[in-house]
Motif scaffolding. Structure first.
Motif, mmCIF file in Angstrom:
data_model
loop_
_atom_site.group_PDB
_atom_site.id
_atom_site.type_symbol
_atom_site.label_atom_id
_atom_site.label_comp_id
_atom_site.label_asym_id
_atom_site.label_seq_id
_atom_site.Cartn_x
_atom_site.Cartn_y
_atom_site.Cartn_z
ATOM 1 N N ILE A 38 45.319 5.165 18.929
ATOM 2 C CA ILE A 38 44.699 6.197 18.556
ATOM 3 C C ILE A 38 44.177 6.940 19.624
ATOM 4 C CG2 ILE A 38 42.896 7.275 17.228
ATOM 5 C CD1 ILE A 38 43.635 5.284 15.104
ATOM 6 N N GLN A 39 43.527 6.002 20.673
ATOM 7 C CA GLN A 39 42.747 6.523 21.708
ATOM 8 C C GLN A 39 43.820 7.198 22.877
ATOM 9 O OE1 GLN A 39 39.255 4.217 23.518
ATOM 10 N NE2 GLN A 39 39.804 2.881 21.920
ATOM 11 N N ILE A 40 44.770 6.491 22.923
ATOM 12 C CA ILE A 40 45.829 7.053 23.831
ATOM 13 C C ILE A 40 46.326 8.391 23.411
ATOM 14 C CG2 ILE A 40 48.291 6.540 24.953
ATOM 15 C CD1 ILE A 40 47.574 3.548 24.869
ATOM 16 N N LEU A 41 46.850 8.323 22.004
ATOM 17 C CA LEU A 41 47.372 9.669 21.359
ATOM 18 C C LEU A 41 46.559 10.861 21.568
ATOM 19 C CD1 LEU A 41 48.906 8.012 18.243
ATOM 20 C CD2 LEU A 41 50.020 9.338 19.759
ATOM 21 N N ASN A 42 45.056 10.504 21.315
ATOM 22 C CA ASN A 42 44.114 11.660 21.542
ATOM 23 C C ASN A 42 43.659 11.913 23.036
ATOM 24 O OD1 ASN A 42 43.023 12.401 18.927
ATOM 25 N ND2 ASN A 42 41.622 10.809 18.654
ATOM 26 N N THR A 43 44.028 11.232 23.914
ATOM 27 C CA THR A 43 43.921 11.515 25.069
ATOM 28 C C THR A 43 45.276 12.537 25.549
ATOM 29 O OG1 THR A 43 43.144 9.344 25.975
ATOM 30 C CG2 THR A 43 44.372 10.767 27.625
ATOM 31 N N ALA A 44 46.221 12.224 24.828
ATOM 32 C CA ALA A 44 47.328 13.142 24.769
ATOM 33 C C ALA A 44 47.267 14.532 24.341
ATOM 34 C CB ALA A 44 48.483 12.452 24.292
ATOM 35 N N ILE A 45 46.531 14.514 23.104
ATOM 36 C CA ILE A 45 46.341 15.661 22.273
ATOM 37 C C ILE A 45 45.091 16.674 23.145
ATOM 38 C CG2 ILE A 45 45.149 16.585 20.105
ATOM 39 C CD1 ILE A 45 46.170 14.109 18.649
ATOM 40 N N ALA A 46 44.196 15.824 23.704
ATOM 41 C CA ALA A 46 43.319 16.782 24.513
ATOM 42 C C ALA A 46 43.924 17.453 25.660
ATOM 43 C CB ALA A 46 42.297 15.935 25.062
ATOM 44 N N ALA A 47 45.010 16.667 26.415
ATOM 45 C CA ALA A 47 45.811 17.236 27.460
ATOM 46 C C ALA A 47 46.787 18.557 26.984
ATOM 47 C CB ALA A 47 46.564 16.297 28.283
ATOM 48 N N GLU A 48 47.193 18.287 25.775
ATOM 49 C CA GLU A 48 48.094 19.126 25.178
ATOM 50 C C GLU A 48 47.115 20.588 24.733
ATOM 51 O OE1 GLU A 48 51.308 19.469 24.693
ATOM 52 O OE2 GLU A 48 51.810 17.456 24.978
ATOM 53 N N HIS A 49 45.987 20.226 24.447
ATOM 54 C CA HIS A 49 45.170 21.546 24.198
ATOM 55 C C HIS A 49 44.854 22.095 25.432
ATOM 56 C CE1 HIS A 49 44.173 21.360 20.035
ATOM 57 N NE2 HIS A 49 43.691 20.007 20.047
ATOM 58 N N GLU A 50 44.685 21.444 26.565
ATOM 59 C CA GLU A 50 44.441 22.203 27.650
ATOM 60 C C GLU A 50 45.665 22.889 28.430
ATOM 61 O OE1 GLU A 50 42.531 20.854 32.032
ATOM 62 O OE2 GLU A 50 43.802 19.000 30.857
ATOM 63 N N ALA A 51 46.917 22.323 28.101
ATOM 64 C CA ALA A 51 47.963 22.832 28.439
ATOM 65 C C ALA A 51 48.315 24.105 27.798
ATOM 66 C CB ALA A 51 49.217 21.837 28.238
ATOM 67 N N VAL A 52 48.117 24.244 26.440
ATOM 68 C CA VAL A 52 48.044 25.600 25.761
ATOM 69 C C VAL A 52 46.960 26.708 26.156
ATOM 70 C CG1 VAL A 52 47.550 26.601 23.377
ATOM 71 C CG2 VAL A 52 48.743 24.484 23.264
ATOM 72 N N ALA A 53 46.033 26.265 26.725
ATOM 73 C CA ALA A 53 44.959 26.813 27.365
ATOM 74 C C ALA A 53 45.562 27.598 28.634
ATOM 75 C CB ALA A 53 43.678 26.499 27.431
ATOM 76 N N ALA A 54 46.025 26.705 29.325
ATOM 77 C CA ALA A 54 46.621 27.310 30.803
ATOM 78 C C ALA A 54 47.659 28.080 30.721
ATOM 79 C CB ALA A 54 46.920 25.919 31.395
ATOM 80 N N TYR A 55 48.708 27.708 29.689
ATOM 81 C CA TYR A 55 49.746 28.658 29.471
ATOM 82 C C TYR A 55 49.042 30.032 28.899
ATOM 83 C CZ TYR A 55 53.784 25.750 30.685
ATOM 84 O OH TYR A 55 54.682 24.787 31.210
ATOM 85 N N GLN A 56 48.050 30.176 28.079
ATOM 86 C CA GLN A 56 47.658 31.261 27.819
ATOM 87 C C GLN A 56 47.209 32.293 29.171
ATOM 88 O OE1 GLN A 56 47.844 32.133 24.719
ATOM 89 N NE2 GLN A 56 47.031 34.295 25.063
ATOM 90 N N VAL A 57 46.542 31.455 29.907
ATOM 91 C CA VAL A 57 46.135 32.244 30.973
ATOM 92 C C VAL A 57 47.168 32.735 31.828
ATOM 93 C CG1 VAL A 57 45.148 31.890 33.373
ATOM 94 C CG2 VAL A 57 43.890 30.940 31.353
#
Length: 208
Positions: A69-88
């Motif tokens: 679960i912790q590994i998956l949540n690390t991935a989810i956090a990075a995915e949220h960051e990627a969404v924000a970066a692509y938005q910029v």
């Protein structure tokens, strides 16, 4: 949401799958991956693999499941960051129409990945990570379309490295299989971006 671009994080690299004789090292590697903020994305095949996860959960110990679960949540956090970066990138005004369409498509993929990863966390009995209120990136470094594409290529390359690190760390083997499929998918993204940048899309026989 306030967002700016930044240099992608350095990600974990793992050389081989763990065996029964390397359980202690595997635990250490898992913790290192969590600290590294490894970036992951999911292909359609991976999502299909994750959808069958519920039947496997009962065989794992609580501690091992929590680590997944912790590994998956690390991935989810990075995915949220990627969404924000692509938005910029999409809002930068630096991208041509054709490139903007690709950027928006890739952002859409990351949103789908968040959904799939979150469902996997739920299947394991956990709570999925949410996005940060603010992401601190260096927008002032983006001067041209090439700058944006170079960042995106670095992001996707980092995802490939993260998959290589995640494959041996999951207790649930379906997650490892998904990570292997995801690695191939992200490698294709990286190759496409390199091609657009005028670089060799496949610079070597081995990834390092």
């Amino acid at each position: 949401m306030s967002v700016q671009f930044s240099k992608p994080k350095t990600l974990l690299s793992v050389d081989a799958l763990p065996t029964a004789s390397t359980v202690t090292q595997e635990t250490t590697n898992r913790r290192s991956f969590l600290r590294s903020g490894g970036q992951l994305t999911l292909s359609a095949m991976a999502i299909s693999m994750l959808s069958g996860l519920n039947a496997k959960v009962a065989s794992a110990s609580d501690k091992q499941t929590m680590m997944d679960i912790q590994i998956l949540n690390t991935a989810i956090a990075a995915e949220h960051e990627a969404v924000a970066a692509y938005q910029v990138g999409a809002e930068s005004g630096l991208l041509s129409s054709a490139i903007l369409n690709v950027a928006v498509q890739f952002q859409g993929h990351h949103k789908e990945h968040i959904d799939a990863l979150s469902k996997a966390v739920g299947a394991l009995g956990g709570e999925a990570a949410g996005p940060l209120a603010i992401y601190q990136f260096s927008v002032e470094k983006l001067k041209t379309e090439t700058d944006v594409l170079t960042f995106a290529a670095s992001l996707e390359r980092g995802a490939v490295s993260a998959y290589a690190g995640a494959i041996p760390l999951f207790e649930q083997r379906e997650l490892s299989k998904a990570a292997a499929s995801i690695l191939a998918d992200e490698a294709m993204h990286w190759a496409v971006l390199r091609q657009v940048l005028g670089l060799n899309p496949v610079p070597g026989a081995f990834f390092s």
